[in-house]
Motif scaffolding. Structure first.
Motif, PDB file in Angstrom:
ATOM      1  N   ARG A  27       0.875  -1.186   0.000  1.00 16.67           N
ATOM      2  CA  ARG A  27       0.000   0.000   0.000  1.00 16.67           C
ATOM      3  C   ARG A  27       0.903   1.223   0.000  1.00 16.67           C
ATOM      4  NH1 ARG A  27      -3.471   0.798   5.178  1.00 16.67           N
ATOM      5  NH2 ARG A  27      -1.455   1.519   5.948  1.00 16.67           N
ATOM      6  N   ILE A  28       0.690   2.079  -0.973  1.00 15.12           N
ATOM      7  CA  ILE A  28       1.490   3.291  -1.136  1.00 15.12           C
ATOM      8  C   ILE A  28       0.582   4.489  -0.907  1.00 15.12           C
ATOM      9  CG2 ILE A  28       2.918   4.627  -2.739  1.00 15.12           C
ATOM     10  CD1 ILE A  28       2.694   1.608  -4.262  1.00 15.12           C
ATOM     11  N   GLN A  29       0.996   5.404  -0.057  1.00 20.59           N
ATOM     12  CA  GLN A  29       0.277   6.657   0.132  1.00 20.59           C
ATOM     13  C   GLN A  29       1.205   7.770  -0.328  1.00 20.59           C
ATOM     14  OE1 GLN A  29      -0.941   6.581   4.252  1.00 20.59           O
ATOM     15  NE2 GLN A  29      -2.628   5.189   3.807  1.00 20.59           N
ATOM     16  N   ALA A  30       0.691   8.599  -1.222  1.00 16.40           N
ATOM     17  CA  ALA A  30       1.525   9.634  -1.827  1.00 16.40           C
ATOM     18  C   ALA A  30       0.717  10.891  -2.094  1.00 16.40           C
ATOM     19  CB  ALA A  30       2.126   9.113  -3.133  1.00 16.40           C
ATOM     20  N   GLU A  31       1.430  12.012  -2.098  1.00 11.43           N
ATOM     21  CA  GLU A  31       0.835  13.282  -2.501  1.00 11.43           C
ATOM     22  C   GLU A  31       0.861  13.324  -4.027  1.00 11.43           C
ATOM     23  OE1 GLU A  31      -0.581  15.768  -0.714  1.00 11.43           O
ATOM     24  OE2 GLU A  31      -0.246  14.669   1.158  1.00 11.43           O
ATOM     25  N   VAL A  32      -0.313  13.476  -4.599  1.00 13.61           N
ATOM     26  CA  VAL A  32      -0.469  13.396  -6.051  1.00 13.61           C
ATOM     27  C   VAL A  32      -1.254  14.600  -6.546  1.00 13.61           C
ATOM     28  CG1 VAL A  32      -1.449  12.009  -7.928  1.00 13.61           C
ATOM     29  CG2 VAL A  32      -0.468  10.869  -5.949  1.00 13.61           C
ATOM     30  N   GLY A  33      -0.928  15.044  -7.740  1.00 13.41           N
ATOM     31  CA  GLY A  33      -1.717  16.085  -8.395  1.00 13.41           C
ATOM     32  C   GLY A  33      -1.021  17.420  -8.448  1.00 13.41           C
ATOM     33  N   GLY A  34      -1.540  18.252  -9.319  1.00 13.22           N
ATOM     34  CA  GLY A  34      -1.033  19.599  -9.507  1.00 13.22           C
ATOM     35  C   GLY A  34      -2.147  20.448 -10.083  1.00 13.22           C
ATOM     36  N   ALA A  35      -1.777  21.456 -10.834  1.00 14.46           N
ATOM     37  CA  ALA A  35      -2.781  22.299 -11.486  1.00 14.46           C
ATOM     38  C   ALA A  35      -3.562  21.450 -12.490  1.00 14.46           C
ATOM     39  CB  ALA A  35      -2.105  23.468 -12.185  1.00 14.46           C
ATOM     40  N   PHE A  36      -4.878  21.609 -12.477  1.00 23.48           N
ATOM     41  CA  PHE A  36      -5.720  20.825 -13.384  1.00 23.48           C
ATOM     42  C   PHE A  36      -5.528  21.341 -14.808  1.00 23.48           C
ATOM     43  CE2 PHE A  36      -9.865  19.293 -15.057  1.00 23.48           C
ATOM     44  CZ  PHE A  36      -9.730  17.960 -14.694  1.00 23.48           C
ATOM     45  N   PRO A  37      -5.183  20.454 -15.757  1.00 26.11           N
ATOM     46  CA  PRO A  37      -4.912  20.884 -17.138  1.00 26.11           C
ATOM     47  C   PRO A  37      -6.122  21.570 -17.787  1.00 26.11           C
ATOM     48  CG  PRO A  37      -4.148  18.647 -16.792  1.00 26.11           C
ATOM     49  CD  PRO A  37      -4.962  19.016 -15.584  1.00 26.11           C
ATOM     50  N   ARG A  38      -5.858  22.632 -18.502  1.00 31.27           N
ATOM     51  CA  ARG A  38      -6.925  23.416 -19.149  1.00 31.27           C
ATOM     52  C   ARG A  38      -7.727  22.568 -20.143  1.00 31.27           C
ATOM     53  NH1 ARG A  38      -9.992  27.464 -17.684  1.00 31.27           N
ATOM     54  NH2 ARG A  38     -10.653  28.714 -19.434  1.00 31.27           N
ATOM     55  N   ASN A  39      -7.061  21.683 -20.883  1.00 31.11           N
ATOM     56  CA  ASN A  39      -7.793  20.830 -21.827  1.00 31.11           C
ATOM     57  C   ASN A  39      -8.808  19.945 -21.103  1.00 31.11           C
ATOM     58  OD1 ASN A  39      -6.443  21.864 -23.992  1.00 31.11           O
ATOM     59  ND2 ASN A  39      -5.233  20.040 -24.401  1.00 31.11           N
ATOM     60  N   LEU A  40      -8.442  19.468 -19.922  1.00 31.19           N
ATOM     61  CA  LEU A  40      -9.375  18.624 -19.176  1.00 31.19           C
ATOM     62  C   LEU A  40     -10.515  19.458 -18.599  1.00 31.19           C
ATOM     63  CD1 LEU A  40      -7.027  16.051 -17.419  1.00 31.19           C
ATOM     64  CD2 LEU A  40      -8.263  15.870 -19.591  1.00 31.19           C
ATOM     65  N   TRP A  41     -10.238  20.694 -18.225  1.00 33.71           N
ATOM     66  CA  TRP A  41     -11.296  21.597 -17.772  1.00 33.71           C
ATOM     67  C   TRP A  41     -12.319  21.766 -18.895  1.00 33.71           C
ATOM     68  CZ3 TRP A  41     -13.632  26.202 -18.984  1.00 33.71           C
ATOM     69  CH2 TRP A  41     -14.331  26.852 -17.969  1.00 33.71           C
ATOM     70  N   ARG A  42     -11.812  21.983 -20.113  1.00 38.02           N
ATOM     71  CA  ARG A  42     -12.704  22.118 -21.271  1.00 38.02           C
ATOM     72  C   ARG A  42     -13.478  20.829 -21.527  1.00 38.02           C
ATOM     73  NH1 ARG A  42      -7.893  24.620 -23.575  1.00 38.02           N
ATOM     74  NH2 ARG A  42      -8.158  26.848 -23.491  1.00 38.02           N
ATOM     75  N   ALA A  43     -12.838  19.695 -21.311  1.00 43.73           N
ATOM     76  CA  ALA A  43     -13.514  18.410 -21.517  1.00 43.73           C
ATOM     77  C   ALA A  43     -14.659  18.234 -20.517  1.00 43.73           C
ATOM     78  CB  ALA A  43     -12.511  17.261 -21.390  1.00 43.73           C
ATOM     79  N   VAL A  44     -14.455  18.631 -19.268  1.00 50.61           N
ATOM     80  CA  VAL A  44     -15.517  18.547 -18.256  1.00 50.61           C
ATOM     81  C   VAL A  44     -16.698  19.416 -18.680  1.00 50.61           C
ATOM     82  CG1 VAL A  44     -16.161  19.101 -15.866  1.00 50.61           C
ATOM     83  CG2 VAL A  44     -13.979  17.956 -16.344  1.00 50.61           C
ATOM     84  N   VAL A  45     -16.417  20.654 -19.092  1.00 52.88           N
ATOM     85  CA  VAL A  45     -17.481  21.569 -19.530  1.00 52.88           C
ATOM     86  C   VAL A  45     -18.211  20.997 -20.734  1.00 52.88           C
ATOM     87  CG1 VAL A  45     -17.935  23.847 -20.554  1.00 52.88           C
ATOM     88  CG2 VAL A  45     -16.404  23.640 -18.582  1.00 52.88           C
ATOM     89  N   SER A  46     -17.470  20.524 -21.721  1.00 56.36           N
ATOM     90  CA  SER A  46     -18.086  20.004 -22.947  1.00 56.36           C
ATOM     91  C   SER A  46     -18.940  18.768 -22.681  1.00 56.36           C
ATOM     92  CB  SER A  46     -17.013  19.668 -23.988  1.00 56.36           C
ATOM     93  OG  SER A  46     -16.322  20.824 -24.375  1.00 56.36           O
ATOM     94  N   LEU A  47     -18.428  17.869 -21.851  1.00 59.00           N
ATOM     95  CA  LEU A  47     -19.178  16.652 -21.557  1.00 59.00           C
ATOM     96  C   LEU A  47     -20.456  16.976 -20.782  1.00 59.00           C
ATOM     97  CD1 LEU A  47     -19.267  13.613 -21.841  1.00 59.00           C
ATOM     98  CD2 LEU A  47     -17.860  13.432 -19.785  1.00 59.00           C
ATOM     99  N   ALA A  48     -20.368  17.848 -19.788  1.00 59.52           N
ATOM    100  CA  ALA A  48     -21.566  18.248 -19.033  1.00 59.52           C
ATOM    101  C   ALA A  48     -22.565  18.955 -19.948  1.00 59.52           C
ATOM    102  CB  ALA A  48     -21.172  19.139 -17.864  1.00 59.52           C
ATOM    103  N   ARG A  49     -22.052  19.754 -20.863  1.00 62.59           N
ATOM    104  CA  ARG A  49     -22.939  20.443 -21.818  1.00 62.59           C
ATOM    105  C   ARG A  49     -23.653  19.434 -22.712  1.00 62.59           C
ATOM    106  NH1 ARG A  49     -21.101  25.149 -26.067  1.00 62.59           N
ATOM    107  NH2 ARG A  49     -23.194  25.789 -26.621  1.00 62.59           N
ATOM    108  N   GLU A  50     -22.906  18.453 -23.226  1.00 61.27           N
ATOM    109  CA  GLU A  50     -23.525  17.420 -24.070  1.00 61.27           C
ATOM    110  C   GLU A  50     -24.627  16.687 -23.316  1.00 61.27           C
ATOM    111  OE1 GLU A  50     -20.424  14.800 -25.445  1.00 61.27           O
ATOM    112  OE2 GLU A  50     -19.405  16.418 -26.524  1.00 61.27           O
ATOM    113  N   TRP A  51     -24.336  16.295 -22.088  1.00 63.90           N
ATOM    114  CA  TRP A  51     -25.327  15.572 -21.294  1.00 63.90           C
ATOM    115  C   TRP A  51     -26.538  16.449 -20.995  1.00 63.90           C
ATOM    116  CZ3 TRP A  51     -21.626  13.083 -17.165  1.00 63.90           C
ATOM    117  CH2 TRP A  51     -20.935  12.024 -17.753  1.00 63.90           C
TER     118      TRP A  51
END
Length: 190
Positions: A128-152
């Protein structure tokens, strides 16, 4: 990968940001709750598909031990190791020291490297590994979230779990693919 940090992960796209991005009018309170659910579901789909966490925090990973020394994280970036534990004969977790354990290439191909004669590396056990993960959320993925929610939203898709949502459009898939992390290997004996 499982988030174990304190508090909830904040949404990467707020209702206000979503409404501004799709050039809509601010909906009433009941529709805002519906949009929040759509955004949360879209965020889960996008972050899972991209192997990139939505926010920095403490995450947990488990993987069977069978003699490997190098293990690639299934996501990136990884900023630090917090704890390691190995199962004992009864299946209980036994904490392991981090002495000699290294995080290699945390920003682009994060790898856990165990020391050559690491005491916890016995076949048949689980790490079992516990680690600090993540950074700034990529802008392309932000757009993907918006686009997918819009489609739905435009298709009047419910996220209640009663139906399987349709596949994401080609444009959403391309946005995810541009930012997606694919680990080059799972583990190695080196």
């Amino acid at each position: 990968m499982r988030y174990i940090g304190e508090g909830e992960i904040a949404p990467v796209v707020s209702v206000t940001q979503f409404i501004n991005a799709v050039h809509g009018e601010m909906p009433d309170t009941s529709e805002q709750a519906s949009i929040e659910m759509l955004l949360g579901a879209a965020q889960d789909v996008v972050t899972t598909a991209a192997n990139i966490p939505p926010a920095p925090g403490l995450y947990e990973f488990t993987y069977p031990l069978y003699g490997w020394r190098r293990w690639w994280f299934p996501c990136c970036p990884v900023t630090s190791l917090s704890a390691l534990a190995v199962t004992d004969d009864a299946g209980a977790w036994v904490d392991q020291p981090l002495d000699g354990v290294m995080l290699v290439q945390g920003e682009d191909e994060p790898q856990l490297l165990l020391p050559e004669r690491w005491s916890g590396n016995e076949a048949g056990r689980t790490l079992r590994i516990q680690a600090e993960v993540g950074g700034a959320f990529p802008r392309n993925l932000w757009r993907a979230v918006v686009s997918l929610a819009r489609e739905w939203r435009e298709a009047d898709i419910s996220v209640s779990g009663d139906i399987q949502p349709p596949r994401a459009s080609f444009s959403v898939q391309r946005l995810i693919k541009q930012a997606r992390y694919v680990r080059p290997n799972v583990s190695a004996g080196c």
